[in-house]
Each structure stands twice: as structure tokens, then as C-alpha cells.
Design a protein around this motif. Structure first.
Motif, PDB file in Angstrom:
ATOM      1  N   ILE A 150       0.880  -1.172   0.000  1.00 23.06           N
ATOM      2  CA  ILE A 150       0.000   0.000   0.000  1.00 23.06           C
ATOM      3  C   ILE A 150       0.911   1.214   0.000  1.00 23.06           C
ATOM      4  N   TYR A 151       0.953   1.898  -1.142  1.00 22.87           N
ATOM      5  CA  TYR A 151       1.889   2.991  -1.312  1.00 22.87           C
ATOM      6  C   TYR A 151       1.442   4.225  -0.555  1.00 22.87           C
ATOM      7  N   GLN A 152       2.372   5.123  -0.385  1.00 21.79           N
ATOM      8  CA  GLN A 152       2.057   6.349   0.337  1.00 21.79           C
ATOM      9  C   GLN A 152       0.944   7.126  -0.354  1.00 21.79           C
ATOM     10  N   ASP A 153       0.973   7.126  -1.701  1.00 18.75           N
ATOM     11  CA  ASP A 153      -0.074   7.847  -2.415  1.00 18.75           C
ATOM     12  C   ASP A 153      -1.292   6.971  -2.691  1.00 18.75           C
ATOM     13  N   LEU A 154      -1.274   5.778  -2.097  1.00 17.33           N
ATOM     14  CA  LEU A 154      -2.405   4.848  -2.150  1.00 17.33           C
ATOM     15  C   LEU A 154      -2.649   4.201  -3.505  1.00 17.33           C
ATOM     16  N   ALA A 155      -2.128   4.770  -4.600  1.00 17.76           N
ATOM     17  CA  ALA A 155      -2.321   4.187  -5.933  1.00 17.76           C
ATOM     18  C   ALA A 155      -3.779   3.838  -6.206  1.00 17.76           C
ATOM     19  N   LEU A 156      -4.673   4.782  -5.931  1.00 17.70           N
ATOM     20  CA  LEU A 156      -6.091   4.600  -6.235  1.00 17.70           C
ATOM     21  C   LEU A 156      -6.476   5.552  -7.359  1.00 17.70           C
ATOM     22  N   CYS A 157      -7.516   5.194  -8.113  1.00 19.78           N
ATOM     23  CA  CYS A 157      -8.022   6.086  -9.156  1.00 19.78           C
ATOM     24  C   CYS A 157      -9.165   6.905  -8.572  1.00 19.78           C
ATOM     25  N   GLU A 158      -8.907   8.199  -8.406  1.00 21.86           N
ATOM     26  CA  GLU A 158      -9.869   9.061  -7.719  1.00 21.86           C
ATOM     27  C   GLU A 158     -11.199   9.186  -8.438  1.00 21.86           C
ATOM     28  N   ASN A 159     -11.173   9.008  -9.751  1.00 20.37           N
ATOM     29  CA  ASN A 159     -12.394   9.212 -10.522  1.00 20.37           C
ATOM     30  C   ASN A 159     -13.296   7.984 -10.512  1.00 20.37           C
ATOM     31  N   LEU A 160     -12.787   6.872  -9.942  1.00 20.10           N
ATOM     32  CA  LEU A 160     -13.568   5.640  -9.945  1.00 20.10           C
ATOM     33  C   LEU A 160     -14.027   5.307  -8.526  1.00 20.10           C
ATOM     34  N   ASP A 161     -15.040   4.447  -8.431  1.00 21.50           N
ATOM     35  CA  ASP A 161     -15.573   4.170  -7.098  1.00 21.50           C
ATOM     36  C   ASP A 161     -14.778   3.088  -6.372  1.00 21.50           C
ATOM     37  N   ALA A 162     -15.183   2.853  -5.113  1.00 16.70           N
ATOM     38  CA  ALA A 162     -14.433   1.920  -4.257  1.00 16.70           C
ATOM     39  C   ALA A 162     -14.403   0.521  -4.844  1.00 16.70           C
ATOM     40  N   THR A 163     -15.543   0.068  -5.383  1.00 16.96           N
ATOM     41  CA  THR A 163     -15.579  -1.314  -5.888  1.00 16.96           C
ATOM     42  C   THR A 163     -14.616  -1.493  -7.057  1.00 16.96           C
ATOM     43  N   VAL A 164     -14.575  -0.498  -7.935  1.00 17.48           N
ATOM     44  CA  VAL A 164     -13.670  -0.605  -9.085  1.00 17.48           C
ATOM     45  C   VAL A 164     -12.220  -0.583  -8.625  1.00 17.48           C
ATOM     46  N   ASN A 165     -11.919   0.247  -7.629  1.00 10.28           N
ATOM     47  CA  ASN A 165     -10.549   0.320  -7.137  1.00 10.28           C
ATOM     48  C   ASN A 165     -10.119  -0.978  -6.472  1.00 10.28           C
ATOM     49  N   ILE A 166     -11.025  -1.594  -5.732  1.00  6.44           N
ATOM     50  CA  ILE A 166     -10.669  -2.851  -5.069  1.00  6.44           C
ATOM     51  C   ILE A 166     -10.348  -3.920  -6.116  1.00  6.44           C
ATOM     52  N   PHE A 167     -11.049  -3.888  -7.238  1.00  4.59           N
ATOM     53  CA  PHE A 167     -10.837  -4.901  -8.267  1.00  4.59           C
ATOM     54  C   PHE A 167      -9.967  -4.423  -9.424  1.00  4.59           C
ATOM     55  N   LEU A 168      -9.314  -3.260  -9.262  1.00  3.55           N
ATOM     56  CA  LEU A 168      -8.572  -2.675 -10.379  1.00  3.55           C
ATOM     57  C   LEU A 168      -7.544  -3.634 -10.948  1.00  3.55           C
ATOM     58  N   GLY A 169      -7.643  -3.876 -12.258  1.00  3.85           N
ATOM     59  CA  GLY A 169      -6.692  -4.769 -12.897  1.00  3.85           C
ATOM     60  C   GLY A 169      -7.077  -6.235 -12.781  1.00  3.85           C
ATOM     61  N   ARG A 170      -8.057  -6.531 -11.946  1.00  3.45           N
ATOM     62  CA  ARG A 170      -8.461  -7.923 -11.737  1.00  3.45           C
ATOM     63  C   ARG A 170      -9.985  -8.043 -11.803  1.00  3.45           C
ATOM     64  N   GLU A 171     -10.566  -7.299 -12.732  1.00  7.49           N
ATOM     65  CA  GLU A 171     -12.027  -7.206 -12.784  1.00  7.49           C
ATOM     66  C   GLU A 171     -12.673  -8.539 -13.177  1.00  7.49           C
ATOM     67  N   PRO A 172     -13.721  -8.945 -12.447  1.00  7.09           N
ATOM     68  CA  PRO A 172     -14.446 -10.167 -12.831  1.00  7.09           C
ATOM     69  C   PRO A 172     -15.363  -9.854 -14.009  1.00  7.09           C
ATOM     70  N   THR A 173     -15.530 -10.851 -14.904  1.00 10.85           N
ATOM     71  CA  THR A 173     -16.411 -10.608 -16.042  1.00 10.85           C
ATOM     72  C   THR A 173     -17.485 -11.680 -16.113  1.00 10.85           C
ATOM     73  N   LYS A 174     -18.568 -11.343 -16.764  1.00 10.41           N
ATOM     74  CA  LYS A 174     -19.584 -12.355 -17.042  1.00 10.41           C
ATOM     75  C   LYS A 174     -20.036 -12.161 -18.479  1.00 10.41           C
ATOM     76  N   ARG A 175     -20.563 -13.207 -19.075  1.00 13.02           N
ATOM     77  CA  ARG A 175     -20.929 -13.138 -20.491  1.00 13.02           C
ATOM     78  C   ARG A 175     -22.374 -12.697 -20.668  1.00 13.02           C
ATOM     79  N   LEU A 176     -22.521 -11.677 -21.498  1.00 14.83           N
ATOM     80  CA  LEU A 176     -23.854 -11.195 -21.806  1.00 14.83           C
ATOM     81  C   LEU A 176     -24.308 -11.887 -23.075  1.00 14.83           C
TER      82      LEU A 176
END
Lengths: 357, 253
Positions: free
Chosen positions: B91-117
Motif C-alpha cells: 500500500i503505497y504512500q499515495d495509495l495508488a487509487l483512481c480518484e475518478n472511480l468508485d471503491a468497488t472498481v478500485n478494489i478490483f482494479l486490474g483484476r475485474e471479474p467478467t460475465k458473459r452477456l
């Protein structure tokens, strides 16, 4: 905090909602105004004309949306469009006359796409791997695509000799004439010149193409990993990298996507105006960026939507059309669009301030 | 803490770590162990080598000498991503979070689950992300009212919490925190201390880099002090005073 906080809180919430939907409201107000004050604005013919005329702008603006959300800008899109239009026109002309229309158009589209992809790839590599700022890289491509377009076309628009191509660009899915009734994919046969005045077309082909591309752009941006990563890169490129997002690859894809939309716009130009001109997209830069910004994107990246850009493009197009209907000097539209852009940014900044409090 | 610790295997063991930059010895022959459920503070003045040491453990730098063992297996990490793959979350000092995105997206950033539509179109599974984020935040006893708001609308402490939740969700074997309370006010600092203690109850070891003696004594079980690239102290927090830590850091006495 005290009694007043409740009042200011609800006032804030109200203002916040207004700042989010102001563009829709403005568009609605304009449509109402021109419908009432202008004659011939709110007719199927004119409304569809607005949509058909904005197809090129909207399609390019879709690509620009992705680029701006990612924190960049594509200054070259208009000239890549022109270059693609010249190349596809030239290719279509060179194909044997016996080929069916759909194959000719497809070949034109594919060659335009390939040329555009090369431009997009170069943009993407310069920006993602060589760290050239997007403004500079795409400014360079602006010049290169412009030069290639003019060189290939000899400085003159390339007329397209395919019979019936203009119908693709200006035709409708369905036609209605009070005397003859409905006909599909072609106007009813045997209609006298005088009767054509009463013929109304519905669902212009180019609008159908525009809507299809809009749908794809929207679904990809709002639902796929690629779309999410575009927002992440625009929001915090370093964080995106540390999270394992392949930022360089994504950026290259984003600029190639912008070029893809430019090539489609080039083909729309081909079929609407039956020629391919290097400077076909010359006037597009300001309007496409304006549409994206009016639609709520920040030029610093991280925000914006396809629907927002569509509203922005509609505002610009309705304004232009409405001024003509009202017989106002059309040059006023440039001032109007300039003012709307500034208002859009001011509202966005105010909204950011509200969020802080 | 009792002597029974010596019978438990360390989660991370580093022996003889060395890192040079040109002629400078940033880290000089450092050994360390981290045991499950421990909070170890890494203290030292600027330039002591703590950042460099941590960067070797988190995959940013390759050690010039020495070995690193995770659960008794020697590991080499080519990149921070490789470290993350092994369960070492930073956990870096600057937190490495994307401010424009919400908490759920940040928690899964780079590892997003997908489902087939409709069986063909792969779309991001936002519902799953929301449900899982709620679960992990609840597990850490973090209360964030609206998970769909962009992170920039949250307080510094809430953002820290999201960064920590991200590390925990992905089953970190080891969490490294770099100056976690640097930009926070006192109540939020306390909240971060609680979160670190929660990690402890989940048996996740934490390495904490900090200048802040209050932080260190609030949460650390053990304190490793570095000075000029070398380890000069490895003491139980309960058995030492802040003055003693400071003298180890600056080298007096």
C-alpha cells in the motif's frame, strides 16, 4: 454546522443535479424554442436532416471521447478521416464495375480502415512507448495525414464513379407518399417530379450506421474491461500501471480506436457527398472536442461518456440547424458553440468544487 | 509475545540482502523475519535504507545480494506484479487509487471479474464487485455508506481503508504499508491503527514503514531500526522506549 446546513445541503443537492443534467435541459430548451419560433424545424424531414448531418461529427467524436477520457487528445482525427476518405474513394473507383455494391463499399471501408489504423498505431506508439505528449504526437499526425491525403488526391476531391453510391449516403430505409403509400429501401417507382415534394423518407441509412456505432461505443466504454481501464488510465495512470493494467497496450488501442471511427466517418463522407476529399474533416477538430467537453468530459481525463458526447453533438447540430431555420446569419453558430463550451467547463468546475465541500 | 514464536515458521525471511546504487551501499547485509500475525515497524531516518529494503521485498528492485524466502520457498520477483502474484501486497504512500472511480472498481482494479452477456459479450460483473466489496469492508469493520461514489469524494481515512481492503481481498500473505498515516488527521490515524490490528487478527503480517513514533508504538509488535543501510536494532516494542529507538536511528550512545 447548524440549522442552516440543512437548507444549504438541499440547495447543494439541487444545484448538483442541475449541473449534471444542464446539457440535456439546454438541448430540450433549444428544441422547444426552435420548434415554436421557427417554421419547419419540428418536421420529420428536418429532424432527420439534423441527425444525418451530424453523423460524421458524432462518429469522430466517439473516438475522441475515449481519447479524452484516457487523458489525451487526438488532433489528427479530422485529417485521418480525410485521408481515409481519399483512399477509400480511390479504391472504390478502381474496382471492376461488375462487383456488387456492398462488396465495393466494404472494400473501400477496409482500405480506409487500414490506412487509419496505421495512423492510429503510430499515434499510440509515440504516446504510449516514446512518451510523446498526445497533443504533440497527434499534431504531428495532423500534418502527416493532411499531406498524405492531398498528395494521394492531387489536391482535388476524388469523385466516386460508382453508380448509386449517393443513394447509400442520402437514402432512407422507408418512404411514404400520400398517394402511393409506403415503400422500402427505395422510393416508390414512377413518381412524377412534381410529386416528389410530398415524399418523406424515414430512417436515413447514415443515421442507422451512426446509431449502430454509437451503441457499440457506449457498450464497450461502459461495460467492458477495456472501457473501465480507459477511465482508470485517465484517472491515475500510475495507479493503473501498479494494478497490472497493460497501460501501453491500452493507449495504443485507444488511439487506433479513434482512427477507426475516423475511417468510418470518412466512408460516410464518401457516400453522402460521392467524393473523397483530403480536407473533408478539416472543420471537425473544434466541434468534436466541443461535443466531448459539453458532454461532461474533463480535458484532464478520467471522465466523460458516449451519451454525453452525443448530447454535445446534438447541441452543436441543433444550434446550427435552428439558426438557419430562423434565418439568422449562420456564422453566429460559431460564437454560440464557443460560449457553450466555456459554460460547460465553468459548470464542470463548479461541480468539482461542490464535491469538495 | 512469548518464546513459542521460535517454533512458528516465518512468513517472510530475508538473508544478507544487499542493494547498491553506483558506489552507494543503500542496503548492506540485512537479515529479517516476519512471523504470521505480526506487525513489524521499519524505522529509520531519511536515507537509512528502509524504502530500498522494502522495494526489494515488494519486487520493485532486484537485490544485488542475499535471498528472500516466502513460506520457506526462495522467491525471485521480476516486478511488483510478480510480488503481488505471490501475495505480497504493497500500500503505497499515495495509495495508488483512481480518484475518478468508485471503491468497488478500485478494489478490483486490474483484476475485474467478467460475465458473459448473451453468451458472447464479455462485460464487467459490477454486481459481483459490489457484493464482494461489501463483504470485505464488513470483514474489516469499515463503514462506507455509498460504494458507488468516486473515491475523490471520500475522506483520506476512507481511502486508506479502501486501499487496505484491496490488499486484504486478494488474500495477501504479507502487507507492506508505506507511511500510512502521513496525510491523515488524528481520528483517521486511529482508524488506520484499528485496521492494522484487524489485519493482525486475520493473521496477515504487516510491515509498516514509519517516521511516526506514535504510529509505531500504537500498533507494532516489533521494531526494526535501520541506519545507513544496516540493521542496527530488532527489538520488541514492549521492551523499548521511544528515546531508545531515536538513539538507534541517529546513532548516539
Amino acid at each position: 454546522m447548524g440549522v442552516n446546513s440543512n437548507q444549504s445541503h438541499s440547495r447543494h443537492a439541487w444545484l448538483e443535479t442541475i449541473s449534471r443534467i444542464w446539457a440535456w435541459l439546454f438541448l430540450l430548451a433549444m428544441v422547444l424554442f426552435f420548434s415554436i419560433a421557427g417554421e419547419g424545424f419540428f418536421t420529420p424531414f428536418n429532424l432527420q436532416a439534423i441527425l444525418a448531418n451530424m453523423a460524421i461529427l458524432t462518429i469522430i467524436a466517439m473516438g475522441q471521447t475515449y481519447v479524452i477520457i484516457s487523458g489525451g487528445i487526438d488532433l489528427s482525427a479530422g485529417w485521418v478521416m480525410g485521408m481515409a476518405a481519399v483512399i477509400s474513394a480511390t479504391v472504390m473507383n478502381s474496382l471492376p464495375e461488375t462487383l456488387p455494391m456492398w462488396l465495393v463499399v466494404l472494400s473501400g471501408l477496409l482500405t480506409g480502415l487500414i490506412a487509419a489504423w496505421i495512423a492510429g498505431l503510430v499515434n499510440g506508439i509515440l504516446i504510449a512507448r516514446l512518451n510523446v505528449p498526445p497533443f504533440i504526437a497527434t499534431l504531428g499526425m495532423f500534418g502527416i495525414a493532411r499531406g498524405i491525403g492531398f498528395l494521394l488526391s492531387g489536391g482535388m476531391p476524388v469523385p466516386i464513379y460508382i453508380k448509386g453510391i449517393g443513394f447509400l449516403g442520402n437514402g432512407f430505409l422507408a418512404y411514404y407518399h400520400p398517394n402511393v403509400g409506403w415503400s422500402f429501401l427505395a422510393p416508390p417507382a414512377g413518381l412524377a417530379q412534381a410529386d416528389l415534394r410530398n415524399l418523406t423518407g424515414y430512417f436515413p441509412f447514415v443515421v442507422i450506421v451512426m446509431l449502430a456505432l454509437l451503441l457499440v461505443a457506449h457498450l464497450v466504454l461502459s461495460r467492458t474491461k477495456f472501457g473501465l481501464h480507459t477511465y482508470a488510465i485517465g484517472g491515475n495512470k500510475e495507479a493503473a500501471m501498479r494494478a497490472g493494467i497493460p497501460v501501453s497496450r491500452r493507449l495504443v488501442s485507444i488511439y487506433m480506436l479513434s482512427a477507426t471511427f475516423a475511417a468510418f466517418a470518412g466512408l460516410i463522407y464518401n457516400v453522402r457527398f460521392t467524393n473523397g476529399a483530403a480536407n473533408a474533416g478539416e472543420a471537425m477538430l473544434l466541434d468534436t472536442v466541443a461535443a466531448v467537453v459539453i458532454g461532461g468530459a474533463s480535458l484532464f481525463g478520467g471522465a466523460g461518456t458516449v451519451i454525453g458526447t452525443l448530447i454535445g453533438a446534438l447541441i452543436i447540430s441543433v444550434l446550427a440547424n435552428g439558426l438557419v431555420i430562423m434565418r439568422v446569419n449562420p456564422f453566429w453558430q460559431f460564437i454560440a458553440v464557443g460560449i457553450v463550451i466555456i459554460i460547460a467547463v465553468l459548470i464542470d468546475q463548479a461541480r468539482a468544487q461542490f464535491a469538495q465541500e | 509475545m512469548n518464546e513459542a514464536n521460535t517454533h512458528v515458521e516465518p512468513v517472510l525471511r530475508a538473508t544478507g540482502l544487499v542493494k547498491r546504487f553506483g558506489g552507494l551501499m543503500a542496503v548492506n547485509d540485512v537479515n529479517m523475519e516476519i512471523y504470521p500475525g505480526e506487525v513489524v515497524a521499519l524505522a529509520g531516518d531519511n536515507g537509512a535504507g528502509k524504502s530500498t529494503l522494502i522495494k526489494m521485498i515488494s519486487g520493485v528492485y532486484r537485490p544485488d545480494g542475499g535471498h528472500i524466502y516466502l513460506d520457506n520457498q526462495e522467491i525471485t520477483m521480476a516486478s511488483p506484479l510478480a510480488a503481488r502474484g505471490l501475495g505480497i501486497e504493497t500500500i503505497y504512500q499515495d495509495l495508488a487509487l483512481c480518484e475518478n472511480l468508485d471503491a468497488t472498481v478500485n478494489i478490483f482494479l486490474g483484476r475485474e471479474p467478467t460475465k458473459r452477456l448473451l453468451g458472447i459479450f464479455k462485460q464487467v460483473d459490477r454486481a459481483h464487485m459490489l457484493a464482494e466489496s461489501n463483504k470485505v469492508l464488513e470483514r474489516l469493520d469499515i463503514k462506507i455508506p455509498n460504494l458507488r461514489r468516486p473515491i475523490r469524494q471520500m475522506s483520506g481515512g476512507q481511502r486508506q481503508a479502501v486501499a487496505i481492503a484491496r490488499a486484504v481481498y486478494w488474500n495477501a500473505r504479507l502487507v507492506i504499508m508505506d507511511e500510512p498515516t502521513a496525510a491523515l488527521g488524528v481520528p483517521e490515524q486511529r482508524k488506520v491503527h484499528e485496521l492494522i490490528k484487524t489485519l493482525k487478527t486475520q493473521n496477515v503480517p504487516v510491515i509498516l514503514i514509519s517516521h511516526n513514533l506514535q504510529d509505531i508504538f500504537a500498533v507494532a509488535d516489533r521494531i526494526i531500526v535501520m541506519r545507513r543501510g544496516q540493521k542496527v536494532g530488532d527489538v520488541r516494542a514492549a521492551e523499548v522506549t521511544d528515546d531508545e529507538i531515536v538513539s538507534l536511528m541517529v546513532g548516539s550512545g
